[in-house]
Design a protein around this motif. Sequence first.
Motif, PDB file in Angstrom:
ATOM      1  N   LYS A   1      34.318  39.673  57.001  1.00 34.53           N
ATOM      2  CA  LYS A   1      33.771  38.849  55.916  1.00 34.53           C
ATOM      3  C   LYS A   1      33.528  39.691  54.661  1.00 34.53           C
ATOM      4  CE  LYS A   1      33.655  34.988  58.102  1.00 34.53           C
ATOM      5  NZ  LYS A   1      34.587  33.930  57.755  1.00 34.53           N
ATOM      6  N   LEU A   2      33.020  40.901  54.847  1.00 36.78           N
ATOM      7  CA  LEU A   2      32.793  41.786  53.702  1.00 36.78           C
ATOM      8  C   LEU A   2      34.108  42.146  53.018  1.00 36.78           C
ATOM      9  CD1 LEU A   2      30.014  44.157  55.073  1.00 36.78           C
ATOM     10  CD2 LEU A   2      29.785  42.451  53.260  1.00 36.78           C
ATOM     11  N   GLU A   3      35.154  42.379  53.814  1.00 36.17           N
ATOM     12  CA  GLU A   3      36.468  42.683  53.236  1.00 36.17           C
ATOM     13  C   GLU A   3      37.001  41.484  52.456  1.00 36.17           C
ATOM     14  OE1 GLU A   3      38.917  43.954  56.474  1.00 36.17           O
ATOM     15  OE2 GLU A   3      37.919  45.898  56.635  1.00 36.17           O
ATOM     16  N   GLU A   4      36.771  40.270  52.988  1.00 32.64           N
ATOM     17  CA  GLU A   4      37.194  39.061  52.270  1.00 32.64           C
ATOM     18  C   GLU A   4      36.469  38.944  50.942  1.00 32.64           C
ATOM     19  OE1 GLU A   4      36.735  35.536  54.639  1.00 32.64           O
ATOM     20  OE2 GLU A   4      37.892  36.360  56.294  1.00 32.64           O
ATOM     21  N   VAL A   5      35.166  39.192  50.948  1.00 30.55           N
ATOM     22  CA  VAL A   5      34.378  39.096  49.721  1.00 30.55           C
ATOM     23  C   VAL A   5      34.858  40.125  48.704  1.00 30.55           C
ATOM     24  CG1 VAL A   5      32.081  39.487  48.742  1.00 30.55           C
ATOM     25  CG2 VAL A   5      32.327  38.084  50.792  1.00 30.55           C
TER      26      VAL A   5
ATOM     27  N   GLY B   1      37.816  41.444  48.534  1.00 28.45           N
ATOM     28  CA  GLY B   1      39.138  41.014  48.087  1.00 28.45           C
ATOM     29  C   GLY B   1      39.037  39.916  47.049  1.00 28.45           C
ATOM     30  N   MET B   2      38.122  38.966  47.251  1.00 29.52           N
ATOM     31  CA  MET B   2      37.931  37.889  46.284  1.00 29.52           C
ATOM     32  C   MET B   2      37.397  38.443  44.977  1.00 29.52           C
ATOM     33  SD  MET B   2      36.488  34.915  48.811  1.00 29.52           S
ATOM     34  CE  MET B   2      35.744  33.990  47.513  1.00 29.52           C
ATOM     35  N   THR B   3      36.518  39.427  45.061  1.00 31.09           N
ATOM     36  CA  THR B   3      35.974  40.042  43.846  1.00 31.09           C
ATOM     37  C   THR B   3      37.099  40.669  43.037  1.00 31.09           C
ATOM     38  OG1 THR B   3      33.904  40.493  44.996  1.00 31.09           O
ATOM     39  CG2 THR B   3      34.302  41.721  42.978  1.00 31.09           C
ATOM     40  N   ARG B   4      38.017  41.337  43.706  1.00 35.61           N
ATOM     41  CA  ARG B   4      39.155  41.945  43.005  1.00 35.61           C
ATOM     42  C   ARG B   4      40.011  40.863  42.357  1.00 35.61           C
ATOM     43  NH1 ARG B   4      39.829  44.855  48.000  1.00 35.61           N
ATOM     44  NH2 ARG B   4      38.438  46.629  47.941  1.00 35.61           N
ATOM     45  N   GLU B   5      40.213  39.739  43.062  1.00 36.01           N
ATOM     46  CA  GLU B   5      40.996  38.647  42.494  1.00 36.01           C
ATOM     47  C   GLU B   5      40.306  38.093  41.249  1.00 36.01           C
ATOM     48  OE1 GLU B   5      41.847  35.678  45.437  1.00 36.01           O
ATOM     49  OE2 GLU B   5      42.712  37.136  46.804  1.00 36.01           O
ATOM     50  N   TYR B   6      38.993  37.931  41.300  1.00 37.51           N
ATOM     51  CA  TYR B   6      38.264  37.420  40.141  1.00 37.51           C
ATOM     52  C   TYR B   6      38.356  38.391  38.973  1.00 37.51           C
ATOM     53  CZ  TYR B   6      36.249  33.654  42.915  1.00 37.51           C
ATOM     54  OH  TYR B   6      36.074  32.561  43.693  1.00 37.51           O
ATOM     55  N   GLU B   7      38.361  39.686  39.242  1.00 36.28           N
ATOM     56  CA  GLU B   7      38.501  40.665  38.167  1.00 36.28           C
ATOM     57  C   GLU B   7      39.861  40.511  37.492  1.00 36.28           C
ATOM     58  OE1 GLU B   7      37.813  44.439  40.012  1.00 36.28           O
ATOM     59  OE2 GLU B   7      35.644  44.174  40.061  1.00 36.28           O
ATOM     60  N   THR B   8      40.899  40.276  38.286  1.00 32.67           N
ATOM     61  CA  THR B   8      42.239  40.086  37.736  1.00 32.67           C
ATOM     62  C   THR B   8      42.285  38.833  36.880  1.00 32.67           C
ATOM     63  OG1 THR B   8      43.182  41.146  39.681  1.00 32.67           O
ATOM     64  CG2 THR B   8      44.675  39.844  38.343  1.00 32.67           C
ATOM     65  N   ILE B   9      41.698  37.745  37.380  1.00 32.86           N
ATOM     66  CA  ILE B   9      41.680  36.491  36.627  1.00 32.86           C
ATOM     67  C   ILE B   9      40.857  36.649  35.356  1.00 32.86           C
ATOM     68  CG2 ILE B   9      40.873  34.095  36.679  1.00 32.86           C
ATOM     69  CD1 ILE B   9      41.597  34.131  39.696  1.00 32.86           C
ATOM     70  N   ALA B  10      39.728  37.337  35.455  1.00 36.20           N
ATOM     71  CA  ALA B  10      38.880  37.561  34.280  1.00 36.20           C
ATOM     72  C   ALA B  10      39.629  38.379  33.232  1.00 36.20           C
ATOM     73  CB  ALA B  10      37.587  38.263  34.684  1.00 36.20           C
ATOM     74  N   ALA B  11      40.372  39.382  33.655  1.00 37.70           N
ATOM     75  CA  ALA B  11      41.144  40.199  32.714  1.00 37.70           C
ATOM     76  C   ALA B  11      42.225  39.352  32.034  1.00 37.70           C
ATOM     77  CB  ALA B  11      41.775  41.385  33.428  1.00 37.70           C
ATOM     78  N   LEU B  12      42.845  38.452  32.794  1.00 37.54           N
ATOM     79  CA  LEU B  12      43.860  37.574  32.235  1.00 37.54           C
ATOM     80  C   LEU B  12      43.251  36.652  31.171  1.00 37.54           C
ATOM     81  CD1 LEU B  12      46.751  36.451  32.292  1.00 37.54           C
ATOM     82  CD2 LEU B  12      45.999  34.898  34.100  1.00 37.54           C
ATOM     83  N   TRP B  13      42.106  36.052  31.474  1.00 41.80           N
ATOM     84  CA  TRP B  13      41.439  35.176  30.515  1.00 41.80           C
ATOM     85  C   TRP B  13      40.965  35.963  29.293  1.00 41.80           C
ATOM     86  CZ3 TRP B  13      41.977  30.295  29.814  1.00 41.80           C
ATOM     87  CH2 TRP B  13      42.272  29.460  30.888  1.00 41.80           C
ATOM     88  N   ARG B  14      40.506  37.192  29.513  1.00 39.79           N
ATOM     89  CA  ARG B  14      40.075  38.028  28.392  1.00 39.79           C
ATOM     90  C   ARG B  14      41.256  38.291  27.460  1.00 39.79           C
ATOM     91  NH1 ARG B  14      38.881  42.509  30.946  1.00 39.79           N
ATOM     92  NH2 ARG B  14      37.057  41.545  31.849  1.00 39.79           N
ATOM     93  N   SER B  15      42.419  38.605  28.039  1.00 33.13           N
ATOM     94  CA  SER B  15      43.618  38.836  27.229  1.00 33.13           C
ATOM     95  C   SER B  15      43.999  37.578  26.456  1.00 33.13           C
ATOM     96  CB  SER B  15      44.791  39.253  28.117  1.00 33.13           C
ATOM     97  OG  SER B  15      44.515  40.466  28.761  1.00 33.13           O
ATOM     98  N   PHE B  16      43.935  36.434  27.148  1.00 31.41           N
ATOM     99  CA  PHE B  16      44.253  35.163  26.503  1.00 31.41           C
ATOM    100  C   PHE B  16      43.284  34.887  25.348  1.00 31.41           C
ATOM    101  CE2 PHE B  16      43.598  30.512  26.272  1.00 31.41           C
ATOM    102  CZ  PHE B  16      44.869  30.136  25.867  1.00 31.41           C
ATOM    103  N   HIS B  17      41.999  35.124  25.590  1.00 29.61           N
ATOM    104  CA  HIS B  17      40.981  34.908  24.555  1.00 29.61           C
ATOM    105  C   HIS B  17      41.236  35.812  23.348  1.00 29.61           C
ATOM    106  CE1 HIS B  17      37.128  34.068  22.725  1.00 29.61           C
ATOM    107  NE2 HIS B  17      36.856  35.360  22.711  1.00 29.61           N
TER     108      HIS B  17
END
Length: 97
Positions: A36-40, A42-58
């Motif tokens: 479960k900790l590894e899943e969490v 992993g999700m945190t890393r995915e959110y960082e990638t999505i956040a970076a994408l939105w930051r670039s778009f912004h």
Amino acid sequence: MEDEGSFFERERDRLTGEITSGFEELLSSSNNLNRKLEEVLGMTREYETIAALWRSFHELMRGQKDDVDDSRGEPQGLPGTGGHIITIKPGSAESDD
């Protein structure tokens, strides 16, 4: 006396079995927690990638908004959004459609 010795041995075996069972359950729960900790993480890393994408778009959108057409004094929109301004150069009868 032999009955007491056999009772002791039976009780010892029963308690040893309970302890072993408890350790197996603990190990299983520990492994589940680690997954479960590894899943969490992993999700945190995915959110960082999505956040970076939105930051670039912004930043891209902010850059588009800050670009001002000097000849008209109005910001240019993005093509396909209805805000795109097409300028016609003097002496030219065609536009860049």
